[in-house]
Design a protein around this motif. Sequence first.
Motif, PDB file in Angstrom:
ATOM      1  N   ALA A  33      -4.652   5.877 -13.159  1.00 57.79           N
ATOM      2  CA  ALA A  33      -4.802   5.679 -14.600  1.00 57.79           C
ATOM      3  C   ALA A  33      -5.404   4.313 -14.887  1.00 57.79           C
ATOM      4  O   ALA A  33      -5.170   3.349 -14.143  1.00 57.79           O
ATOM      5  CB  ALA A  33      -3.460   5.815 -15.293  1.00 57.79           C
ATOM      6  N   SER A  34      -6.160   4.236 -15.957  1.00 54.74           N
ATOM      7  CA  SER A  34      -6.762   2.972 -16.380  1.00 54.74           C
ATOM      8  C   SER A  34      -7.023   3.018 -17.876  1.00 54.74           C
ATOM      9  O   SER A  34      -6.877   4.065 -18.515  1.00 54.74           O
ATOM     10  CB  SER A  34      -8.073   2.727 -15.628  1.00 54.74           C
ATOM     11  N   GLY A  35      -7.418   1.864 -18.420  1.00 58.32           N
ATOM     12  CA  GLY A  35      -7.794   1.810 -19.821  1.00 58.32           C
ATOM     13  C   GLY A  35      -6.814   1.122 -20.734  1.00 58.32           C
ATOM     14  O   GLY A  35      -7.073   0.957 -21.923  1.00 58.32           O
ATOM     15  N   GLY A  36      -5.666   0.731 -20.203  1.00 54.41           N
ATOM     16  CA  GLY A  36      -4.693   0.029 -21.027  1.00 54.41           C
ATOM     17  C   GLY A  36      -5.178  -1.361 -21.391  1.00 54.41           C
ATOM     18  O   GLY A  36      -6.168  -1.857 -20.869  1.00 54.41           O
ATOM     19  N   GLY A  37      -4.470  -1.984 -22.312  1.00 54.48           N
ATOM     20  CA  GLY A  37      -4.834  -3.331 -22.722  1.00 54.48           C
ATOM     21  C   GLY A  37      -4.063  -3.749 -23.947  1.00 54.48           C
ATOM     22  O   GLY A  37      -3.121  -3.078 -24.372  1.00 54.48           O
ATOM     23  N   LEU A  38      -4.488  -4.870 -24.507  1.00 52.24           N
ATOM     24  CA  LEU A  38      -3.874  -5.415 -25.716  1.00 52.24           C
ATOM     25  C   LEU A  38      -4.737  -5.069 -26.910  1.00 52.24           C
ATOM     26  O   LEU A  38      -5.956  -5.301 -26.898  1.00 52.24           O
ATOM     27  CB  LEU A  38      -3.730  -6.933 -25.575  1.00 52.24           C
ATOM     28  N   VAL A  39      -4.124  -4.513 -27.943  1.00 54.50           N
ATOM     29  CA  VAL A  39      -4.865  -4.107 -29.131  1.00 54.50           C
ATOM     30  C   VAL A  39      -3.991  -4.367 -30.354  1.00 54.50           C
ATOM     31  O   VAL A  39      -2.755  -4.312 -30.275  1.00 54.50           O
ATOM     32  CB  VAL A  39      -5.270  -2.617 -29.039  1.00 54.50           C
ATOM     33  N   THR A  77       3.670   0.769 -27.812  1.00 55.53           N
ATOM     34  CA  THR A  77       3.631  -0.134 -26.664  1.00 55.53           C
ATOM     35  C   THR A  77       4.438   0.424 -25.495  1.00 55.53           C
ATOM     36  O   THR A  77       5.537   0.944 -25.673  1.00 55.53           O
ATOM     37  CB  THR A  77       4.200  -1.507 -27.070  1.00 55.53           C
ATOM     38  N   GLY A  78       3.866   0.302 -24.292  1.00 54.34           N
ATOM     39  CA  GLY A  78       4.573   0.754 -23.109  1.00 54.34           C
ATOM     40  C   GLY A  78       3.627   0.986 -21.953  1.00 54.34           C
ATOM     41  O   GLY A  78       2.405   0.840 -22.089  1.00 54.34           O
ATOM     42  N   ASP A  79       4.210   1.344 -20.824  1.00 53.20           N
ATOM     43  CA  ASP A  79       3.425   1.758 -19.670  1.00 53.20           C
ATOM     44  C   ASP A  79       3.120   3.246 -19.811  1.00 53.20           C
ATOM     45  O   ASP A  79       4.038   4.042 -20.019  1.00 53.20           O
ATOM     46  CB  ASP A  79       4.190   1.512 -18.367  1.00 53.20           C
ATOM     47  N   TYR A  80       1.865   3.588 -19.682  1.00 50.11           N
ATOM     48  CA  TYR A  80       1.417   4.978 -19.805  1.00 50.11           C
ATOM     49  C   TYR A  80       1.099   5.531 -18.426  1.00 50.11           C
ATOM     50  O   TYR A  80       0.364   4.895 -17.649  1.00 50.11           O
ATOM     51  CB  TYR A  80       0.215   5.074 -20.731  1.00 50.11           C
ATOM     52  N   TYR A  81       1.643   6.703 -18.154  1.00 48.06           N
ATOM     53  CA  TYR A  81       1.483   7.348 -16.857  1.00 48.06           C
ATOM     54  C   TYR A  81       0.827   8.713 -17.018  1.00 48.06           C
ATOM     55  O   TYR A  81       1.186   9.463 -17.928  1.00 48.06           O
ATOM     56  CB  TYR A  81       2.845   7.552 -16.198  1.00 48.06           C
ATOM     57  N   CYS A  82      -0.080   9.042 -16.121  1.00 45.19           N
ATOM     58  CA  CYS A  82      -0.584  10.405 -16.101  1.00 45.19           C
ATOM     59  C   CYS A  82       0.142  11.183 -15.018  1.00 45.19           C
ATOM     60  O   CYS A  82       0.619  10.616 -14.033  1.00 45.19           O
ATOM     61  CB  CYS A  82      -2.096  10.460 -15.907  1.00 45.19           C
ATOM     62  N   SER A  83       0.217  12.476 -15.235  1.00 39.44           N
ATOM     63  CA  SER A  83       0.974  13.333 -14.337  1.00 39.44           C
ATOM     64  C   SER A  83       0.287  14.679 -14.212  1.00 39.44           C
ATOM     65  O   SER A  83      -0.340  15.168 -15.161  1.00 39.44           O
ATOM     66  CB  SER A  83       2.388  13.525 -14.883  1.00 39.44           C
ATOM     67  N   ALA A  84       0.407  15.273 -13.039  1.00 42.40           N
ATOM     68  CA  ALA A  84      -0.134  16.599 -12.783  1.00 42.40           C
ATOM     69  C   ALA A  84       1.003  17.579 -12.525  1.00 42.40           C
ATOM     70  O   ALA A  84       1.974  17.249 -11.831  1.00 42.40           O
ATOM     71  CB  ALA A  84      -1.083  16.559 -11.584  1.00 42.40           C
ATOM     72  N   GLY A  86       0.770   9.130 -11.267  1.00 34.87           N
ATOM     73  CA  GLY A  86      -0.033   7.958 -10.971  1.00 34.87           C
ATOM     74  C   GLY A  86       0.741   6.704 -11.348  1.00 34.87           C
ATOM     75  O   GLY A  86       1.845   6.770 -11.875  1.00 34.87           O
ATOM     76  N   GLN A  87       0.130   5.564 -11.081  1.00 35.86           N
ATOM     77  CA  GLN A  87       0.752   4.310 -11.509  1.00 35.86           C
ATOM     78  C   GLN A  87       0.512   4.145 -13.009  1.00 35.86           C
ATOM     79  O   GLN A  87      -0.335   4.804 -13.590  1.00 35.86           O
ATOM     80  CB  GLN A  87       0.168   3.128 -10.732  1.00 35.86           C
ATOM     81  N   GLY A  88       1.270   3.319 -13.645  1.00 31.71           N
ATOM     82  CA  GLY A  88       1.138   3.155 -15.081  1.00 31.71           C
ATOM     83  C   GLY A  88       0.013   2.202 -15.458  1.00 31.71           C
ATOM     84  O   GLY A  88      -0.412   1.368 -14.660  1.00 31.71           O
ATOM     85  N   THR A  89      -0.449   2.357 -16.678  1.00 31.91           N
ATOM     86  CA  THR A  89      -1.372   1.398 -17.260  1.00 31.91           C
ATOM     87  C   THR A  89      -0.725   0.897 -18.552  1.00 31.91           C
ATOM     88  O   THR A  89      -0.264   1.692 -19.367  1.00 31.91           O
ATOM     89  CB  THR A  89      -2.762   2.016 -17.494  1.00 31.91           C
ATOM     90  N   LEU A  90      -0.690  -0.411 -18.718  1.00 37.78           N
ATOM     91  CA  LEU A  90       0.080  -1.007 -19.804  1.00 37.78           C
ATOM     92  C   LEU A  90      -0.716  -1.048 -21.093  1.00 37.78           C
ATOM     93  O   LEU A  90      -1.851  -1.535 -21.126  1.00 37.78           O
ATOM     94  CB  LEU A  90       0.521  -2.417 -19.414  1.00 37.78           C
ATOM     95  N   VAL A  91      -0.095  -0.553 -22.145  1.00 35.50           N
ATOM     96  CA  VAL A  91      -0.655  -0.623 -23.490  1.00 35.50           C
ATOM     97  C   VAL A  91       0.258  -1.510 -24.324  1.00 35.50           C
ATOM     98  O   VAL A  91       1.458  -1.254 -24.417  1.00 35.50           O
ATOM     99  CB  VAL A  91      -0.750   0.781 -24.121  1.00 35.50           C
ATOM    100  N   THR A  92      -0.320  -2.544 -24.911  1.00 37.98           N
ATOM    101  CA  THR A  92       0.445  -3.445 -25.762  1.00 37.98           C
ATOM    102  C   THR A  92      -0.209  -3.475 -27.135  1.00 37.98           C
ATOM    103  O   THR A  92      -1.388  -3.806 -27.255  1.00 37.98           O
ATOM    104  CB  THR A  92       0.493  -4.867 -25.187  1.00 37.98           C
ATOM    105  N   VAL A  93       0.567  -3.113 -28.145  1.00 33.52           N
ATOM    106  CA  VAL A  93       0.063  -3.092 -29.513  1.00 33.52           C
ATOM    107  C   VAL A  93       0.753  -4.206 -30.288  1.00 33.52           C
ATOM    108  O   VAL A  93       1.977  -4.217 -30.416  1.00 33.52           O
ATOM    109  CB  VAL A  93       0.327  -1.733 -30.186  1.00 33.52           C
ATOM    110  N   SER A  94      -0.042  -5.124 -30.779  1.00 33.12           N
ATOM    111  CA  SER A  94       0.501  -6.268 -31.511  1.00 33.12           C
ATOM    112  C   SER A  94       0.429  -6.027 -33.017  1.00 33.12           C
ATOM    113  O   SER A  94      -0.452  -5.322 -33.502  1.00 33.12           O
ATOM    114  CB  SER A  94      -0.259  -7.530 -31.155  1.00 33.12           C
TER     115      SER A  94
END
Length: 122
Positions: free
Chosen positions: A5-11, A90-97, A113-121
Amino acid sequence: VQLQASGGGLVQAGGSLRLSCVASGHTLSSYAMGWFRQAPGKEREFVASISWSGTMTRYLDSVRGRFAISRDNAKNTVYLQMNNLKTEDTGDYYCSAQNHPYLSTVFTGDHWGQGTLVTVSS
């Protein structure tokens, strides 16, 4: 199947992000796919799922209308478009099959998969 997983970030609140999850080791079309998230100090929760063909989707009530799950089996990738983000997203987002291509009452996360972190300010 391995998931990345990818694409997380601060928004800022009200903003958008698109998460991607790339599968390897097996063709993605054999699986229904899902996204889950885990906020700090909370249990992991279901966010969205999609059948193998993309014709059926399901969402957590609090994200319906703001998030959209989609997939491109040719690219072995599943996406989560997140719009109008809120601080509670906000949180760690995981994809799953799931080892079954169709959606049922409960999404059984058989591969993660491993998580990708999303942080919403605010």
